[in-house]
Design an enzyme around this catalytic site. Structure first.
Site, short mmCIF file in Angstrom:
data_model
loop_
_atom_site.label_atom_id
_atom_site.label_comp_id
_atom_site.label_asym_id
_atom_site.label_seq_id
_atom_site.Cartn_x
_atom_site.Cartn_y
_atom_site.Cartn_z
CE1 TYR A 187 -3.91 2.11 0.75
CE2 TYR A 187 -2.58 3.09 2.49
CZ TYR A 187 -3.69 3.11 1.67
OH TYR A 187 -4.59 4.13 1.78
CB THR A 189 1.30 4.45 4.21
OG1 THR A 189 0.56 3.24 4.44
CG2 THR A 189 0.34 5.59 3.91
CE LYS A 190 1.01 -1.36 5.41
NZ LYS A 190 -0.15 -0.48 5.35
CB SER A 191 9.03 0.25 4.17
OG SER A 191 8.84 -1.14 4.24
CG LEU A 192 8.65 -2.72 -1.95
CD1 LEU A 192 9.70 -3.83 -2.02
CD2 LEU A 192 7.39 -3.17 -2.63
#
Ligand SMILES: Cc1ncc(COP(=O)(O)O)c(C=O)c1O
Length: 392
Positions: A187, A189-192
């Site tokens: 998603y 906002t995730k780090s990947l």
């Protein structure tokens, strides 16, 4: 109180991603390639991701929600079954249990970490329990030894919701390899991030094969094989599957970020420590608990704002920080406090007091690899100024 205007003239967006140039170029290349659907980039991303996690199989899907739904389908959860999970999670984790016709059973969390409390889970196990979905909340691995033991003793499946915990380790073992199945989120906002996207990870080949069929309507051949030069375009519907595939556009974006993950995690670690040092002495603010036996993915920096000691209520703080150009988040309003879960399953306030307290007091401050130290110092300065002035 008069609004504080950000002296920096830009809004600190909560969860803004960091995208390397080559990720953007990789997407452009796909756009020019003549094939945008599920194809060779998805296969390459799956292979690289499985290697990164250290798991035999990874199946790319359209979201973590899809991965969780497929996980429950693979283990055959159905009406009459119960699946235990945390109330301290995003709605998706419990919604997929409902989609399977099963009952979501919440258990309370450890008040220090927000992760499921193994003793509370043990108490919630019944003869109808088919699985436990642990949620590695904020990027901190759950106490997996206890959950593995519980699952083995009771003959139930263990699923990891690793949406927050891509880079995390538990006692030297990689998150995503500790349960029967694991789900990751890409998603925004995730780090990947792949815009939207997810990955299902398992060591069971038959599950991986069936997940590939289920993610594509239950077809015996995926679209790449049907339309590329390799194959005669024939297929059969093997079962009523879903439209949960990932596209090559998304996969190219994800693949290009994998080499950066550890560097970005270290950068967030640095920002995390700056937050800790800058906030630890403010009255009523509780900085995150530290554990030594884990590597925390440092996905969400959550503080608790204790209304008995802090000069501001958490909700008031969100509004003031917004006026100061700082985006924040709430992770989460406990699921048993939501109307649907109360009406459909009879949950009530008071049932999970630790989750409720976190739910009322937690505040996520911005933390991504996109940010610089000066961004964190600005958030700290803003909070310290507010604490100095107090309520007016
Ligand atoms: C803990 C948790 N589980 C599941 C999800 C669902 O992820 P997705 O949006 O990729 O479906 C999220 C999304 O933010 C999450 O935070």
């Amino acid at each position: 109180m008069s609004p504080i205007v950000s002296p920096r003239g830009r809004y600190l967006v909560f969860g803004a991603p960091r995208l390397p140039e080559e990720a953007i170029e990789a997407v452009t290349e796909v756009l020019r390639s003549g094939w945008l659907g599920t194809g060779p980039r998805v296969a390459a991303f799956e292979e690289a991701f499985a290697q990164y996690i250290g798991a035999p199989f990874a199946v790319a899907v359209s979201s973590c929600t899809a991965a969780l739904h497929l996980a429950l389908s693979l283990i055959g959860v159905g009406p009459g079954d119960e699946v235990i999970t945390s109330p301290m999670t995003f709605a998706a984790t419990a919604n997929v249990i409902v989609h399977m016709g099963a009952r979501p059973v919440f258990a309370d969390v450890d008040p220090r970490t927000g992760n499921l409390d193994p003793e509370a889970v043990q108490d919630a196990i019944t003869p109808r329990t088919r699985a436990i979905i642990v949620v590695h909340y904020t990027g901190r691995p759950c106490e997996m030894d206890a959950f593995i033991d519980l699952a083995q003793r009771h003959g139930i499946f263990l699923i990891e919701d690793a949406a927050h915990a891509l880079e995390a380790f538990y006692k030297g073992r990689k998150v995503g390899t500790l349960g029967d199945l694991a789900a990751f989120s890409f998603y925004p906002t995730k780090s990947l991030t792949t815009g939207e996207g997810g990955m299902l990870v398992t060591s069971v080949e038959a599950w991986a094969e069936r997940a590939r069929v289920l993610r594509m309507h239950g077809l015996s051949r995926d679209a790449w094989r049907r339309y590329s030069e390799e194959q005669f375009p024939d297929y059969e519907v093997l079962e009523a599957g879903y439209k949960y595939n990932m596209t090559d556009i998304q996969a190219a974006l994800g693949l290009a970020q994998l080499p950066y993950l550890e560097g970005w995690r270290r950068h967030r670690e640095l920002l995390w420590q700056i937050y800790n040092e800058g906030l630890r002495d403010l009255a009523g603010i509780h900085i995150p608990h530290e554990d030594v036996h884990i590597v925390h993915a440092r996905h969400l920096y959550t503080i608790r704002v204790d209304p008995r000691e802090a000069p501001f209520h958490r909700n008031e703080l969100i509004r003031i920080l917004h006026q100061a150009g700082i985006g924040t988040g709430i992770h989460y309003k406990a699921l048993h406090l939501h109307r649907f879960y109360q009406q459909a399953f009879g949950y009530r306030p008071g049932m999970f007091p630790h989750a409720e307290r976190i739910s009322e007091e937690t505040l996520s401050l911005p933390l991504t690899a996109h940010m610089e130290e000066s961004d964190v110092l600005y958030v700290i300065d803003t909070l310290r100024q507010l604490w100095r002035r107090g309520k007016v």
